[in-house]
Design an enzyme around this catalytic site. Structure first.
Site, mmCIF file in Angstrom:
data_model
loop_
_atom_site.group_PDB
_atom_site.id
_atom_site.type_symbol
_atom_site.label_atom_id
_atom_site.label_comp_id
_atom_site.label_asym_id
_atom_site.label_seq_id
_atom_site.Cartn_x
_atom_site.Cartn_y
_atom_site.Cartn_z
ATOM 1 N N GLY A 143 0.716 -1.142 0.211
ATOM 2 C CA GLY A 143 -0.382 -0.157 0.065
ATOM 3 C C GLY A 143 0.170 1.310 0.215
ATOM 4 O O GLY A 143 1.024 1.275 1.082
ATOM 5 N N THR A 144 1.153 1.729 -1.173
ATOM 6 C CA THR A 144 2.273 3.132 -1.229
ATOM 7 C C THR A 144 2.276 3.332 -2.836
ATOM 8 O O THR A 144 2.146 2.505 -3.180
ATOM 9 C CB THR A 144 3.455 2.414 -0.996
ATOM 10 O OG1 THR A 144 4.226 3.461 -0.968
ATOM 11 C CG2 THR A 144 3.988 1.446 -2.039
ATOM 12 N N THR A 145 3.082 3.822 -3.393
ATOM 13 C CA THR A 145 3.406 4.970 -4.877
ATOM 14 C C THR A 145 4.766 5.688 -4.367
ATOM 15 O O THR A 145 5.223 6.280 -3.635
ATOM 16 C CB THR A 145 2.292 5.743 -4.321
ATOM 17 O OG1 THR A 145 1.381 5.600 -4.531
ATOM 18 C CG2 THR A 145 2.264 5.905 -5.930
ATOM 19 N N LYS A 162 10.629 6.210 2.440
ATOM 20 C CA LYS A 162 10.527 4.328 1.605
ATOM 21 C C LYS A 162 11.843 4.847 0.200
ATOM 22 O O LYS A 162 11.713 4.291 -0.328
ATOM 23 C CB LYS A 162 9.563 5.160 1.065
ATOM 24 C CG LYS A 162 8.041 4.820 2.032
ATOM 25 C CD LYS A 162 6.472 4.341 1.494
ATOM 26 C CE LYS A 162 5.478 4.844 2.685
ATOM 27 N NZ LYS A 162 4.302 4.365 1.751
#
Lengths: 271, 204
Positions: free
Chosen positions: A54-56, A87
């Site tokens: 769940g990330t971009t 990140k």
């Protein structure tokens, strides 16, 4: 075969010191849990970690180098556990890695990759290439394939051949490319990135494109948000260009203009 | 994801001094994807009665339409607006009718009853009423909302202070929930006026 080079510094906890006939003690290995149903246990752990990513994150190569950007949200199911996760991992002064998937997996293996890259430098008296570094990571992850680690990372850097960008994941895949986006918000980021991309961009234009792509992904994807960080890797090394809170970025791109009142509020007559 | 987390929602109602406030988020999503950022979750039944429906969006729209129908019939027959307590019983009964195939909604009802005394209540998807004197919450962000309301609430707040409190509670709670947020919608109702306001929130 499992890659155990990551574990050489860990002492063997099983047979420590008590060697009857001077036998070689057990080779380094991750301790496995005592369980009646080991396969079922492994399947369950894989399922526990799976909903991640769940990330971009995104990265692209352009004329001046490599641009890397990511959001900073960590989510556990529906709950936002943090809005300030790093990140983009600094592997060494000229290489960056992005984090998508299990946070522990990504942090550990990126740090391990940094160690391996430094050892390569010391042994060969020259920096490791981006190709080499990504291959090292891909081989490690391949050996742990099917065991439930979840890593979707991009290795971006600048070496003797110029800018380099590789996508590496925990299934064992490794792809060379010019444009990647990884995570649940990646379709939204691709939409902005692909339509705005030109090879001949300046550093400012590229960083604005990266920032916008992350912002749009955080708007549409529930599992992305927090801060949009943008890093640049060029001939002189890596540099952090911006870290903007996407909540404020929204009103920067969409300023609030006071609208005309559609209905006049009339004082209701009291009882 | 469970059915209640499919669209994502956050609704909260608070009691003040001779007034009440009801607030909701504005996101409509399909699991993680955000589809709309202007979804209406709170609807008016009559000037002094509002209902906010959290949970599955399609069920909340349908349930609202059925409730409006029932209330209009009541108005024609009784020549009166429904009291909030009566209305809450109506919603509860309608939900229990569907006990073995329920509407996946958690309503939050807020109104001014006799002598303009504020009334709030919530219920689960099959109609179990929970009356409260201070605040009620519903939706995917409900756990965060409980914490925020518990710490921010004070009894007998005036309308302006109530607005500030409920807005802060809503925004801080949805900022910890992936599935709700993208702005806020607040109604503050006193015996003489209704103030509707849109909150500027984080759009991530």
């Amino acid at each position: 075969m499992l890659d155990t080079t990551a574990l050489e510094s860990f002492p063997s906890l099983i047979s420590h010191g008590i060697n009857v006939a001077g036998e070689i003690s057990a080779p380094p290995s991750f301790q496995l849990p005592n369980s009646n149903d080991f396969d079922g246990f492994v399947k369950e752990t894989i399922q526990m970690v799976k909903p991640a990513k769940g990330t971009t994150t995104l990265a692209f190569i352009f004329k001046e180098g490599v641009m890397v950007a990511a959001d900073s949200r960590a989510s556990m199911g529906g709950y936002i556990s943090s809005q300030s996760v790093k990140k983009i991992i600094e592997i060494n002064p000229y290489m960056l890695g992005t984090m998508a998937g299990g946070a522990a997996d990504c942090q550990f293996w990126h740090r391990n990759l940094g160690i391996k890259c430094r050892l390569h430098e010391l042994a060969n008296k020259r920096r490791i290439s981006v190709t080499g570094a990504s291959k090292l990571l891909a081989n490690i992850l391949y050996s742990y394939r099917g065991m439930g680690s979840s890593v979707g990372t991009m290795i971006a850097g600048w070496d003797e051949t110029g800018p380099g960008l590789y996508y590496v994941d925990s299934e064992g895949g490794r792809l060379k490319g010019n444009r990647f986006s990884v995570g649940s918000g990646s379709p939204y980021a691709y939409g902005v990135l692909d339509s705005g991309y030109k090879y001949d961009m300046s550093v400012e234009e590229a960083s604005e494109l990266a920032r916008r792509a992350i912002y749009h992904a955080t708007f549409r994807d529930g599992a992305s948000g927090g801060v949009a960080s943008v890093y640049y890797v060029g001939p002189t090394g890596r540099k952090k260009l911006s870290g903007d809170d996407v909540g404020e970025l929204h009103y920067h791109y969409n300023p609030v203009t006071p609208s005309t009142v559609e209905q006049e509020m009339v004082e209701a007559a009291g009882p | 994801m469970t059915i209640f987390k499919h669209n994502g929602s956050a609704v909260v109602a608070m009691v003040g001094k001779n007034c009440f406030a009801i607030a909701s988020d504005r996101r409509l999503g399909v699991q993680l994807q955000t589809i709309a950022t202007d979804f209406q979750r709170i609807s008016k039944i009559h000037d002094k009665l509002y209902i906010g429906l959290s949970g599955l969006a399609t069920d909340s729209q349908t349930l609202y339409q059925r409730l409006v129908f029932r209330h209009k019939l009541y108005q024609l027959r009784e020549e009166l607006d429904m009291k909030p307590e009566t209305f809450a019983s109506l919603v509860s009964a309608m939900q229990y009718e569907k006990r073995f195939g329920p509407y996946f909604c958690q309503p939050v009802i807020a109104g001014l009853g006799d002598d303009d005394k504020p009334f709030i209540c919530t219920m689960d998807a099959i109609g179990a009423k929970e009356l409260a004197k201070d605040f009620v919450v519903a939706g995917t962000a409900s756990e965060s909302l409980y914490g925020a309301c518990e710490s921010m609430f004070k009894p007998d707040m005036e309308a302006e202070e109530l607005f500030e409190t409920i807005s802060q509670a809503l925004l801080s709670s949805v900022d910890r929930d992936c599935l709700s947020g993208w702005g806020g919608h607040v109604y503050v109702v006193t015996p003489t006026e209704v103030k509707e306001r849109i909150l500027k929130g984080r759009m991530d």
